[in-house]
Scaffold this motif. Structure first.
Motif, PDB file in Angstrom:
ATOM      1  N   LEU A 109      -2.075  10.817   2.310  1.00  0.00           N
ATOM      2  CA  LEU A 109      -2.063  10.813   0.850  1.00  0.00           C
ATOM      3  C   LEU A 109      -1.744  12.199   0.285  1.00  0.00           C
ATOM      4  O   LEU A 109      -1.037  12.312  -0.724  1.00  0.00           O
ATOM      5  CB  LEU A 109      -3.402  10.307   0.311  1.00  0.00           C
ATOM      6  CG  LEU A 109      -3.694   8.829   0.576  1.00  0.00           C
ATOM      7  CD1 LEU A 109      -5.084   8.466   0.093  1.00  0.00           C
ATOM      8  CD2 LEU A 109      -2.649   7.927  -0.053  1.00  0.00           C
ATOM      9  N   VAL A 111       3.375   5.388  -6.006  1.00  0.00           N
ATOM     10  CA  VAL A 111       2.349   4.337  -6.085  1.00  0.00           C
ATOM     11  C   VAL A 111       2.559   3.313  -4.967  1.00  0.00           C
ATOM     12  O   VAL A 111       1.593   2.902  -4.306  1.00  0.00           O
ATOM     13  CB  VAL A 111       2.362   3.658  -7.480  1.00  0.00           C
ATOM     14  CG1 VAL A 111       1.477   2.430  -7.499  1.00  0.00           C
ATOM     15  CG2 VAL A 111       1.938   4.646  -8.549  1.00  0.00           C
ATOM     16  N   ALA A 112       3.801   2.909  -4.731  1.00  0.00           N
ATOM     17  CA  ALA A 112       4.072   1.919  -3.678  1.00  0.00           C
ATOM     18  C   ALA A 112       3.703   2.469  -2.305  1.00  0.00           C
ATOM     19  O   ALA A 112       3.077   1.767  -1.494  1.00  0.00           O
ATOM     20  CB  ALA A 112       5.545   1.522  -3.721  1.00  0.00           C
ATOM     21  N   LYS A 122       1.568   4.908  -1.618  1.00  0.00           N
ATOM     22  CA  LYS A 122       0.118   5.087  -1.566  1.00  0.00           C
ATOM     23  C   LYS A 122      -0.571   3.747  -1.280  1.00  0.00           C
ATOM     24  O   LYS A 122      -1.450   3.664  -0.417  1.00  0.00           O
ATOM     25  CB  LYS A 122      -0.386   5.673  -2.885  1.00  0.00           C
ATOM     26  CG  LYS A 122      -1.885   5.900  -2.929  1.00  0.00           C
ATOM     27  CD  LYS A 122      -2.316   6.545  -4.230  1.00  0.00           C
ATOM     28  CE  LYS A 122      -2.147   5.557  -5.349  1.00  0.00           C
ATOM     29  NZ  LYS A 122      -2.763   5.959  -6.608  1.00  0.00           N
ATOM     30  N   ASN A 123      -0.153   2.709  -1.982  1.00  0.00           N
ATOM     31  CA  ASN A 123      -0.754   1.388  -1.756  1.00  0.00           C
ATOM     32  C   ASN A 123      -0.477   0.883  -0.346  1.00  0.00           C
ATOM     33  O   ASN A 123      -1.342   0.256   0.281  1.00  0.00           O
ATOM     34  CB  ASN A 123      -0.239   0.390  -2.793  1.00  0.00           C
ATOM     35  CG  ASN A 123      -0.772   0.697  -4.174  1.00  0.00           C
ATOM     36  OD1 ASN A 123      -1.810   1.338  -4.325  1.00  0.00           O
ATOM     37  ND2 ASN A 123      -0.059   0.254  -5.195  1.00  0.00           N
ATOM     38  N   ARG A 124       0.714   1.154   0.171  1.00  0.00           N
ATOM     39  CA  ARG A 124       1.058   0.719   1.528  1.00  0.00           C
ATOM     40  C   ARG A 124       0.183   1.433   2.554  1.00  0.00           C
ATOM     41  O   ARG A 124      -0.314   0.823   3.494  1.00  0.00           O
ATOM     42  CB  ARG A 124       2.540   0.958   1.799  1.00  0.00           C
ATOM     43  CG  ARG A 124       3.008   0.414   3.129  1.00  0.00           C
ATOM     44  CD  ARG A 124       4.510   0.528   3.326  1.00  0.00           C
ATOM     45  NE  ARG A 124       4.964   1.908   3.221  1.00  0.00           N
ATOM     46  CZ  ARG A 124       5.782   2.374   2.276  1.00  0.00           C
ATOM     47  NH1 ARG A 124       6.260   1.567   1.350  1.00  0.00           N
ATOM     48  NH2 ARG A 124       6.143   3.636   2.249  1.00  0.00           N
ATOM     49  N   ILE A 155      -2.822   2.759   2.116  1.00  0.00           N
ATOM     50  CA  ILE A 155      -4.201   2.277   2.000  1.00  0.00           C
ATOM     51  C   ILE A 155      -4.326   0.883   2.598  1.00  0.00           C
ATOM     52  O   ILE A 155      -5.281   0.588   3.332  1.00  0.00           O
ATOM     53  CB  ILE A 155      -4.655   2.314   0.529  1.00  0.00           C
ATOM     54  CG1 ILE A 155      -4.752   3.775   0.072  1.00  0.00           C
ATOM     55  CG2 ILE A 155      -5.978   1.591   0.346  1.00  0.00           C
ATOM     56  CD1 ILE A 155      -4.981   3.948  -1.416  1.00  0.00           C
ATOM     57  N   ALA A 156      -3.367   0.011   2.338  1.00  0.00           N
ATOM     58  CA  ALA A 156      -3.410  -1.345   2.888  1.00  0.00           C
ATOM     59  C   ALA A 156      -3.303  -1.326   4.411  1.00  0.00           C
ATOM     60  O   ALA A 156      -4.022  -2.056   5.105  1.00  0.00           O
ATOM     61  CB  ALA A 156      -2.291  -2.191   2.284  1.00  0.00           C
ATOM     62  N   GLU A 206      -6.585  -0.276   5.877  1.00  0.00           N
ATOM     63  CA  GLU A 206      -7.579  -1.358   5.769  1.00  0.00           C
ATOM     64  C   GLU A 206      -7.394  -2.391   6.874  1.00  0.00           C
ATOM     65  O   GLU A 206      -8.337  -2.845   7.480  1.00  0.00           O
ATOM     66  CB  GLU A 206      -7.497  -2.051   4.393  1.00  0.00           C
ATOM     67  CG  GLU A 206      -8.196  -1.304   3.304  1.00  0.00           C
ATOM     68  CD  GLU A 206      -9.691  -1.211   3.539  1.00  0.00           C
ATOM     69  OE1 GLU A 206     -10.320  -2.231   3.896  1.00  0.00           O
ATOM     70  OE2 GLU A 206     -10.222  -0.102   3.409  1.00  0.00           O
TER      71      GLU A 206
END
Length: 97
Positions: free
Chosen positions: A63, A81-82, A84-86, A88-89, A92
Protein backbone atom coordinates in the motif's frame (compact mmCIF):
# COMPACT_ATOMS: atom_id res chain seq x y z
CA UNK A 1 54.59 -3.24 -46.73
CA UNK A 2 51.97 -2.37 -49.29
CA UNK A 3 51.88 0.76 -51.43
CA UNK A 4 50.17 2.78 -48.68
CA UNK A 5 53.02 2.02 -46.29
CA UNK A 6 50.98 -0.36 -44.13
CA UNK A 7 51.64 -4.05 -43.49
CA UNK A 8 50.23 -6.31 -46.17
CA UNK A 9 47.84 -9.20 -45.65
CA UNK A 10 50.62 -11.80 -45.49
CA UNK A 11 52.50 -9.99 -42.73
CA UNK A 12 49.26 -9.44 -40.76
CA UNK A 13 48.35 -13.13 -41.10
CA UNK A 14 51.82 -14.15 -39.91
CA UNK A 15 51.61 -11.80 -36.94
CA UNK A 16 48.18 -13.16 -35.97
CA UNK A 17 49.45 -16.75 -36.23
CA UNK A 18 52.42 -15.93 -34.01
CA UNK A 19 50.27 -14.25 -31.37
CA UNK A 20 47.73 -17.09 -31.25
CA UNK A 21 50.49 -19.72 -31.12
CA UNK A 22 52.12 -17.99 -28.14
CA UNK A 23 48.90 -17.85 -26.12
CA UNK A 24 49.46 -19.04 -22.57
CA UNK A 25 45.90 -20.28 -22.08
CA UNK A 26 45.49 -24.03 -21.66
CA UNK A 27 43.14 -25.89 -23.98
CA UNK A 28 39.45 -25.63 -23.06
CA UNK A 29 37.95 -28.59 -21.25
CA UNK A 30 34.35 -28.54 -22.47
CA UNK A 31 33.11 -31.04 -19.89
CA UNK A 32 34.49 -28.92 -17.06
CA UNK A 33 32.93 -25.76 -18.49
CA UNK A 34 29.57 -27.50 -18.86
CA UNK A 35 29.76 -28.80 -15.28
CA UNK A 36 30.55 -25.32 -13.96
CA UNK A 37 27.72 -23.76 -15.97
CA UNK A 38 25.18 -26.31 -14.72
CA UNK A 39 26.42 -25.81 -11.17
CA UNK A 40 26.10 -22.03 -11.45
CA UNK A 41 22.54 -22.33 -12.76
CA UNK A 42 21.62 -24.68 -9.90
CA UNK A 43 23.07 -22.26 -7.36
CA UNK A 44 21.15 -19.37 -8.91
CA UNK A 45 17.89 -21.33 -8.86
CA UNK A 46 18.46 -22.24 -5.20
CA UNK A 47 19.08 -18.60 -4.32
CA UNK A 48 15.91 -17.51 -6.11
CA UNK A 49 13.81 -20.12 -4.34
CA UNK A 50 15.27 -19.11 -0.96
CA UNK A 51 14.49 -15.47 -1.67
CA UNK A 52 10.98 -16.24 -2.92
CA UNK A 53 10.08 -18.37 0.09
CA UNK A 54 11.58 -15.84 2.49
CA UNK A 55 9.39 -13.00 1.24
CA UNK A 56 6.36 -12.55 3.43
CA UNK A 57 3.50 -10.73 1.74
CA UNK A 58 3.12 -7.40 3.50
CA UNK A 59 0.01 -5.36 2.85
CA UNK A 60 1.42 -2.17 4.34
CA UNK A 61 4.51 -2.26 2.10
CA UNK A 62 2.38 -2.79 -1.01
CA UNK A 63 0.00 0.00 0.00
CA UNK A 64 2.91 2.37 0.68
CA UNK A 65 4.33 1.60 -2.76
CA UNK A 66 0.93 2.33 -4.32
CA UNK A 67 0.66 5.60 -2.37
CA UNK A 68 4.08 6.66 -3.66
CA UNK A 69 3.08 5.85 -7.25
CA UNK A 70 -0.18 7.75 -6.78
CA UNK A 71 1.59 10.72 -5.18
CA UNK A 72 4.10 10.93 -8.03
CA UNK A 73 1.29 10.95 -10.59
CA UNK A 74 2.09 7.53 -12.07
CA UNK A 75 -1.33 6.23 -10.96
CA UNK A 76 -4.60 8.05 -11.42
CA UNK A 77 -7.15 8.19 -8.59
CA UNK A 78 -9.16 5.38 -10.15
CA UNK A 79 -6.13 3.17 -10.74
CA UNK A 80 -4.98 3.76 -7.17
CA UNK A 81 -8.34 2.78 -5.67
CA UNK A 82 -8.64 -0.31 -7.90
CA UNK A 83 -5.11 -1.49 -7.09
CA UNK A 84 -5.60 -0.84 -3.37
CA UNK A 85 -8.85 -2.82 -3.33
CA UNK A 86 -7.22 -5.66 -5.27
CA UNK A 87 -4.32 -5.89 -2.80
CA UNK A 88 -6.63 -5.89 0.19
CA UNK A 89 -8.92 -8.50 -1.38
CA UNK A 90 -5.97 -10.74 -2.31
CA UNK A 91 -4.64 -10.59 1.24
CA UNK A 92 -8.06 -11.44 2.66
CA UNK A 93 -8.23 -14.52 0.43
CA UNK A 94 -4.72 -15.55 1.55
CA UNK A 95 -5.65 -15.02 5.19
CA UNK A 96 -8.79 -17.14 4.89
CA UNK A 97 -6.97 -20.02 3.21
Amino acid sequence: MNRAGRPGLISLAERTRTISASSAEPPVNRERLLYEAVRAVAQAEAAVSRFSSARVPDVSTDLERLAMLHGSGDLSDGEFVAAKNRIIADREVERLN
